[in-house]
Design a protein around this motif. Structure first.
Motif, PDB file in Angstrom:
ATOM      1  N   ARG A 220       0.847  -1.184   0.000  1.00 67.64           N
ATOM      2  CA  ARG A 220       0.000   0.000   0.000  1.00 67.64           C
ATOM      3  C   ARG A 220       0.881   1.231   0.000  1.00 67.64           C
ATOM      4  O   ARG A 220       1.795   1.364   0.818  1.00 67.64           O
ATOM      5  CB  ARG A 220      -0.920   0.012   1.224  1.00 67.64           C
ATOM      6  CG  ARG A 220      -1.718   1.295   1.347  1.00 67.64           C
ATOM      7  CD  ARG A 220      -2.699   1.263   2.503  1.00 67.64           C
ATOM      8  NE  ARG A 220      -3.772   0.313   2.259  1.00 67.64           N
ATOM      9  CZ  ARG A 220      -4.967   0.366   2.844  1.00 67.64           C
ATOM     10  NH1 ARG A 220      -5.226   1.311   3.722  1.00 67.64           N
ATOM     11  NH2 ARG A 220      -5.887  -0.527   2.577  1.00 67.64           N
ATOM     12  N   THR A 221       0.599   2.130  -0.915  1.00 70.56           N
ATOM     13  CA  THR A 221       1.375   3.358  -1.025  1.00 70.56           C
ATOM     14  C   THR A 221       0.517   4.610  -0.921  1.00 70.56           C
ATOM     15  O   THR A 221       1.043   5.705  -0.717  1.00 70.56           O
ATOM     16  CB  THR A 221       2.134   3.393  -2.369  1.00 70.56           C
ATOM     17  OG1 THR A 221       1.193   3.317  -3.445  1.00 70.56           O
ATOM     18  CG2 THR A 221       3.116   2.222  -2.467  1.00 70.56           C
ATOM     19  N   VAL A 222      -0.801   4.460  -1.065  1.00 71.71           N
ATOM     20  CA  VAL A 222      -1.705   5.614  -1.089  1.00 71.71           C
ATOM     21  C   VAL A 222      -2.815   5.414  -0.068  1.00 71.71           C
ATOM     22  O   VAL A 222      -3.387   4.326   0.042  1.00 71.71           O
ATOM     23  CB  VAL A 222      -2.314   5.812  -2.497  1.00 71.71           C
ATOM     24  CG1 VAL A 222      -3.374   6.913  -2.477  1.00 71.71           C
ATOM     25  CG2 VAL A 222      -1.226   6.145  -3.515  1.00 71.71           C
ATOM     26  N   TRP A 223      -3.126   6.475   0.661  1.00 67.67           N
ATOM     27  CA  TRP A 223      -4.248   6.506   1.594  1.00 67.67           C
ATOM     28  C   TRP A 223      -5.173   7.641   1.180  1.00 67.67           C
ATOM     29  O   TRP A 223      -4.716   8.777   0.949  1.00 67.67           O
ATOM     30  CB  TRP A 223      -3.765   6.733   3.024  1.00 67.67           C
ATOM     31  CG  TRP A 223      -3.133   5.528   3.646  1.00 67.67           C
ATOM     32  CD1 TRP A 223      -3.664   4.704   4.588  1.00 67.67           C
ATOM     33  CD2 TRP A 223      -1.819   5.012   3.374  1.00 67.67           C
ATOM     34  NE1 TRP A 223      -2.782   3.697   4.907  1.00 67.67           N
ATOM     35  CE2 TRP A 223      -1.637   3.858   4.187  1.00 67.67           C
ATOM     36  CE3 TRP A 223      -0.780   5.385   2.526  1.00 67.67           C
ATOM     37  CZ2 TRP A 223      -0.466   3.106   4.157  1.00 67.67           C
ATOM     38  CZ3 TRP A 223       0.386   4.635   2.501  1.00 67.67           C
ATOM     39  CH2 TRP A 223       0.531   3.508   3.313  1.00 67.67           C
ATOM     40  N   LEU A 224      -6.456   7.342   1.077  1.00 72.14           N
ATOM     41  CA  LEU A 224      -7.447   8.329   0.685  1.00 72.14           C
ATOM     42  C   LEU A 224      -8.128   8.917   1.916  1.00 72.14           C
ATOM     43  O   LEU A 224      -8.461   8.194   2.859  1.00 72.14           O
ATOM     44  CB  LEU A 224      -8.496   7.699  -0.230  1.00 72.14           C
ATOM     45  CG  LEU A 224      -7.960   7.062  -1.516  1.00 72.14           C
ATOM     46  CD1 LEU A 224      -9.107   6.476  -2.324  1.00 72.14           C
ATOM     47  CD2 LEU A 224      -7.156   8.049  -2.343  1.00 72.14           C
ATOM     48  N   ALA A 225      -8.328  10.196   1.904  1.00 71.09           N
ATOM     49  CA  ALA A 225      -8.909  10.895   3.058  1.00 71.09           C
ATOM     50  C   ALA A 225     -10.277  10.319   3.388  1.00 71.09           C
ATOM     51  O   ALA A 225     -11.115  10.127   2.505  1.00 71.09           O
ATOM     52  CB  ALA A 225      -9.010  12.385   2.776  1.00 71.09           C
ATOM     53  N   ASN A 226     -10.483  10.026   4.671  1.00 69.62           N
ATOM     54  CA  ASN A 226     -11.814   9.610   5.127  1.00 69.62           C
ATOM     55  C   ASN A 226     -12.462  10.662   6.015  1.00 69.62           C
ATOM     56  O   ASN A 226     -13.557  10.458   6.537  1.00 69.62           O
ATOM     57  CB  ASN A 226     -11.757   8.257   5.842  1.00 69.62           C
ATOM     58  CG  ASN A 226     -10.779   8.245   7.006  1.00 69.62           C
ATOM     59  OD1 ASN A 226     -10.422   9.286   7.555  1.00 69.62           O
ATOM     60  ND2 ASN A 226     -10.346   7.054   7.401  1.00 69.62           N
ATOM     61  N   THR A 227     -11.773  11.789   6.171  1.00 73.99           N
ATOM     62  CA  THR A 227     -12.288  12.932   6.926  1.00 73.99           C
ATOM     63  C   THR A 227     -11.897  14.204   6.187  1.00 73.99           C
ATOM     64  O   THR A 227     -10.736  14.363   5.784  1.00 73.99           O
ATOM     65  CB  THR A 227     -11.687  12.971   8.342  1.00 73.99           C
ATOM     66  OG1 THR A 227     -11.980  11.736   9.009  1.00 73.99           O
ATOM     67  CG2 THR A 227     -12.263  14.130   9.147  1.00 73.99           C
ATOM     68  N   ALA A 228     -12.836  15.097   5.991  1.00 76.75           N
ATOM     69  CA  ALA A 228     -12.547  16.339   5.270  1.00 76.75           C
ATOM     70  C   ALA A 228     -11.649  17.246   6.095  1.00 76.75           C
ATOM     71  O   ALA A 228     -11.767  17.314   7.323  1.00 76.75           O
ATOM     72  CB  ALA A 228     -13.839  17.053   4.911  1.00 76.75           C
ATOM     73  N   VAL A 229     -10.743  17.931   5.434  1.00 82.56           N
ATOM     74  CA  VAL A 229      -9.909  18.971   6.049  1.00 82.56           C
ATOM     75  C   VAL A 229     -10.325  20.292   5.420  1.00 82.56           C
ATOM     76  O   VAL A 229     -10.125  20.509   4.222  1.00 82.56           O
ATOM     77  CB  VAL A 229      -8.411  18.714   5.806  1.00 82.56           C
ATOM     78  CG1 VAL A 229      -7.574  19.855   6.385  1.00 82.56           C
ATOM     79  CG2 VAL A 229      -7.990  17.384   6.408  1.00 82.56           C
ATOM     80  N   THR A 230     -10.910  21.158   6.212  1.00 86.41           N
ATOM     81  CA  THR A 230     -11.475  22.406   5.670  1.00 86.41           C
ATOM     82  C   THR A 230     -10.683  23.635   6.075  1.00 86.41           C
ATOM     83  O   THR A 230     -10.956  24.734   5.589  1.00 86.41           O
ATOM     84  CB  THR A 230     -12.926  22.571   6.145  1.00 86.41           C
ATOM     85  OG1 THR A 230     -12.953  22.563   7.583  1.00 86.41           O
ATOM     86  CG2 THR A 230     -13.795  21.433   5.628  1.00 86.41           C
ATOM     87  N   THR A 231      -9.701  23.448   6.936  1.00 83.75           N
ATOM     88  CA  THR A 231      -8.901  24.588   7.374  1.00 83.75           C
ATOM     89  C   THR A 231      -7.504  24.503   6.780  1.00 83.75           C
ATOM     90  O   THR A 231      -7.082  23.451   6.278  1.00 83.75           O
ATOM     91  CB  THR A 231      -8.797  24.634   8.906  1.00 83.75           C
ATOM     92  OG1 THR A 231      -8.198  23.411   9.374  1.00 83.75           O
ATOM     93  CG2 THR A 231     -10.179  24.770   9.537  1.00 83.75           C
ATOM     94  N   GLY A 232      -6.781  25.620   6.851  1.00 80.44           N
ATOM     95  CA  GLY A 232      -5.411  25.623   6.362  1.00 80.44           C
ATOM     96  C   GLY A 232      -5.341  25.856   4.864  1.00 80.44           C
ATOM     97  O   GLY A 232      -6.356  26.063   4.184  1.00 80.44           O
ATOM     98  N   THR A 233      -4.134  25.770   4.334  1.00 85.82           N
ATOM     99  CA  THR A 233      -3.904  26.090   2.929  1.00 85.82           C
ATOM    100  C   THR A 233      -4.066  24.881   2.010  1.00 85.82           C
ATOM    101  O   THR A 233      -4.047  25.036   0.794  1.00 85.82           O
ATOM    102  CB  THR A 233      -2.490  26.665   2.752  1.00 85.82           C
ATOM    103  OG1 THR A 233      -1.541  25.694   3.213  1.00 85.82           O
ATOM    104  CG2 THR A 233      -2.321  27.948   3.557  1.00 85.82           C
ATOM    105  N   LYS A 234      -4.217  23.696   2.593  1.00 85.98           N
ATOM    106  CA  LYS A 234      -4.330  22.488   1.774  1.00 85.98           C
ATOM    107  C   LYS A 234      -5.546  21.673   2.206  1.00 85.98           C
ATOM    108  O   LYS A 234      -5.426  20.632   2.849  1.00 85.98           O
ATOM    109  CB  LYS A 234      -3.065  21.658   1.863  1.00 85.98           C
ATOM    110  CG  LYS A 234      -1.844  22.344   1.249  1.00 85.98           C
ATOM    111  CD  LYS A 234      -0.630  21.433   1.231  1.00 85.98           C
ATOM    112  CE  LYS A 234       0.539  22.094   0.526  1.00 85.98           C
ATOM    113  NZ  LYS A 234       1.730  21.210   0.456  1.00 85.98           N
ATOM    114  N   PRO A 235      -6.750  22.154   1.854  1.00 76.33           N
ATOM    115  CA  PRO A 235      -7.961  21.413   2.238  1.00 76.33           C
ATOM    116  C   PRO A 235      -8.047  20.078   1.507  1.00 76.33           C
ATOM    117  O   PRO A 235      -7.507  19.905   0.412  1.00 76.33           O
ATOM    118  CB  PRO A 235      -9.084  22.354   1.805  1.00 76.33           C
ATOM    119  CG  PRO A 235      -8.491  23.155   0.690  1.00 76.33           C
ATOM    120  CD  PRO A 235      -7.042  23.343   1.043  1.00 76.33           C
ATOM    121  N   LEU A 236      -8.720  19.140   2.145  1.00 75.59           N
ATOM    122  CA  LEU A 236      -8.930  17.816   1.550  1.00 75.59           C
ATOM    123  C   LEU A 236     -10.400  17.454   1.642  1.00 75.59           C
ATOM    124  O   LEU A 236     -11.038  17.641   2.687  1.00 75.59           O
ATOM    125  CB  LEU A 236      -8.117  16.752   2.298  1.00 75.59           C
ATOM    126  CG  LEU A 236      -6.600  16.757   2.168  1.00 75.59           C
ATOM    127  CD1 LEU A 236      -5.996  15.748   3.147  1.00 75.59           C
ATOM    128  CD2 LEU A 236      -6.181  16.432   0.741  1.00 75.59           C
TER     129      LEU A 236
END
Length: 555
Positions: free
Chosen positions: A345-361
């Motif tokens: 495994r090399t990639v993990w997909l976000a399971n929680t949104a990141v709405t703050t900061g300069t790099k939202p997910l």
């Protein structure tokens, strides 16, 4: 479906007669019924429970943390992760007679031997039909050979007996390795003669069969240098029983496809987790604290402290015990070999949104990339996700730099677990699969100088692993063939499957390849590490201390 391996208290009691000094106390505690083995084992049902008990000790090695430490760590393929609890076996620096994992497996293997000895001696009085007696004796003979192989390869010329032990043993013998192997070959000859081609009852998946016994016998011939017999028997298993490589390497690890035609024999774990071996006062008084298959815990990095990631069932419970060596990752050409993506495994997909900061997910965005490649600062700056590249994970000399985030072995992941915290998996632990048999045959033929046969057998494995359109690119020729290439191929195909330490020892490459390819274990490994230390508890328990002594150089 799998056959039940419930072990009732009487059976556990009769099994707990090893070489330690605490047996009498355990026997007294674990047999409250007052029944005796003679009363139980003379009934077909009672004897079947004895045979089931004999199988259960495979679960202490296969799919369990200590077994991974004994069979995969301390090789060219793995470094310790931040959570490794057996670093003495991973890098050899502190490996001595006090090793907890070594003591635990020594004890369980000898208990398994004693159950087999008891059953082999009593099968004639089991009350079973003559045909079933032969089958059950074949199973017990196989298991005794299997356990003794683990013992003799791990510890060398240690204690050996084919007699049932009925009380505490106060002396131990030092038996030559050749005697162990004579018994292993004798037992496997009976197993091959007695066992059916498939389980007698179709629903009893997991019982050992004739092809499993032949495949293991081929490995024993290979180990002892009888390459002609190894090659012939491995080819028989390949050709005669309807086994086939799965069309897709990745499909081998799918939880819905565990009982597939590539599996020659597996240590099975029940879908009903209560039927596995977690400690239970009545059923498993000497059980394991984590019960079922624990492989899904061992190889996963710490992901749940990263932006966009919280722990969930799909991504697993990260114990971060073990991480790959830089060498292991370098063996794969992921542009043509599907095994890299299927194994790691090399990639993990976000399971929680990141709405703050300069790099939202957003949920579903890439949150983490762990890679064996170099990722430049300029490229990183264009990405919203966290990058852990080869220079973040490893120091220049290949030692571990970041033991929390790294490329992770994914073969044993289990997204079917019922809860986030569940430690048990119902995944079977593959012990012998057809690709291993192909590679054993290739190794034997290479040793015989039959390079054309060896190339064909290796190419059968590599062609299955090829990405679409890359079959021709995956084929090798005789010019590519060497013992080191075969070991590299075994790493690509079988990494993590509890074979590597034995492979390197069998080929007399353990010290050489660990020194060359594992900068941590390689700094400490010595020739004496080809066997493990005898547990100090065992040495303290015997009265013939001048005869039964520690393996050389260990303390």
């Amino acid at each position: 479906m799998k056959f039940s391996k419930k072990i009732y208290s009487l059976l556990v009691a009769s099994a707990l007669v090893g070489l330690t000094s605490s047996c009498e106390k355990q026997l007294e505690e674990y047999n409250p019924s007052g029944l005796t083995p003679d009363a139980v084992y003379t009934t077909p049902a009672g004897f079947d429970n004895l045979v089931n008990a004999a199988y259960s000790y495979t679960r202490w090695w296969y799919g369990k943390e200590d077994g991974y430490s004994m069979s995969e760590m301390g090789t060219d393929l793995w470094l310790r992760g931040a959570g490794d609890v057996n670093p003495d076996l991973t890098d050899y620096t502190t490996l001595q007679s006090s090793s907890r994992a070594v003591e635990s497996l020594w004890s369980k293997l000898y208990i398994g031997i004693n159950v087999c000895n008891a059953g082999i001696a009593r099968v004639g009085q089991s009350g079973m039909s003559d045909a079933l007696k032969k089958t059950r004796e074949g199973e017990l003979r196989f298991l005794r050979a299997f356990y003794y192989w683990h013992i003799v390869e791990s510890w060398g010329s240690v204690h050996f007996t084919t007699e049932e032990t009925l009380g505490a043993v106060k002396t131990a013998n030092r038996t030559p390795v050749d005697v162990f192997y004579k018994q292993i070959f004798d037992d496997l000859a009976v197993a091959v003669a007695n066992l059916p081609n498939a389980p007698l009852v179709a629903t009893e998946y997991g019982r050992v069969t004739k092809p499993a016994a032949e495949a293991f016998l081929a490995k024993m011939y290979l180990t002892r240098g009888d390459n002609q017999k190894a090659a012939e028997l491995a080819q028989k298993v390949i050709s005669s029983y309807g086994f086939s490589l799965q069309p897709s390497y990745a499909s081998l690890w799918n939880m819905s496809n565990l009982e597939n035609k590539e599996i020659v024999w597996a240590v099975n774990y029940s879908r009903d987790l209560t039927l596995n071996d977690r400690v239970d006062t009545n059923l498993y008084p000497d059980g394991h604290s984590r019960g079922g298959n624990n492989g899904h815990l061992m190889w996963m990095m710490k992901y749940d402290d990263q932006p966009g990631m919280t722990r969930d069932i799909a991504n697993g419970r990260p114990f971060n015990r073990f991480m790959p060596t830089k060498f292991l990752l370098s063996l794969f050409d992921e542009t043509k070999d599907s095994r890299y993506a299927a194994s790691f495994r090399t990639v993990w997909l976000a399971n929680t949104a990141v709405t703050t900061g300069t790099k939202p997910l957003a949920v579903g965005d890439t949150a983490i990339l762990a890679t064996k490649k170099v990722v430049s600062t300029a490229v990183r700056n264009t990405k919203k996700y966290r990058v852990y590249d080869v220079n973040d994970i490893y120091n220049t000399n290949g030692t571990g730099k970041n033991r929390l985030q790294y490329v992770c072995l994914r073969k044993f992941d289990d997204p079917t677990r019922p809860t986030i915290q569940e430690e048990q998996s119902s995944r079977d632990a593959y012990v012998i699969r057809l690709a291993d048999v192909y590679l054993m045959a290739a190794e034997a033929n290479f040793n015989l100088g039959k390079t054309d046969d060896a190339v064909k057998q290796i190419n059968a494995v590599r062609e299955r692993a090829a990405l679409p359109g890359k079959v021709a690119d995956m084929r090798i020729t005789a010019a590519d063939l060497s013992l080191d290439f075969i070991l590299d191929e075994r790493a690509r195909e079988l990494a993590g499957e509890q074979l590597r330490w034995f492979d390197l020892k069998r080929t007399n490459k353990l010290v050489e390849r660990v020194r060359k390819n594992n900068p941590e274990a390689g700094a400490s490994i010595q020739d004496y590490h080809k066997v493990r230390p005898i547990p100090q508890r065992q040495l303290d328990a015997v009265t013939n201390k001048t005869e039964f002594i520690q393996n050389p150089t260990y303390r």
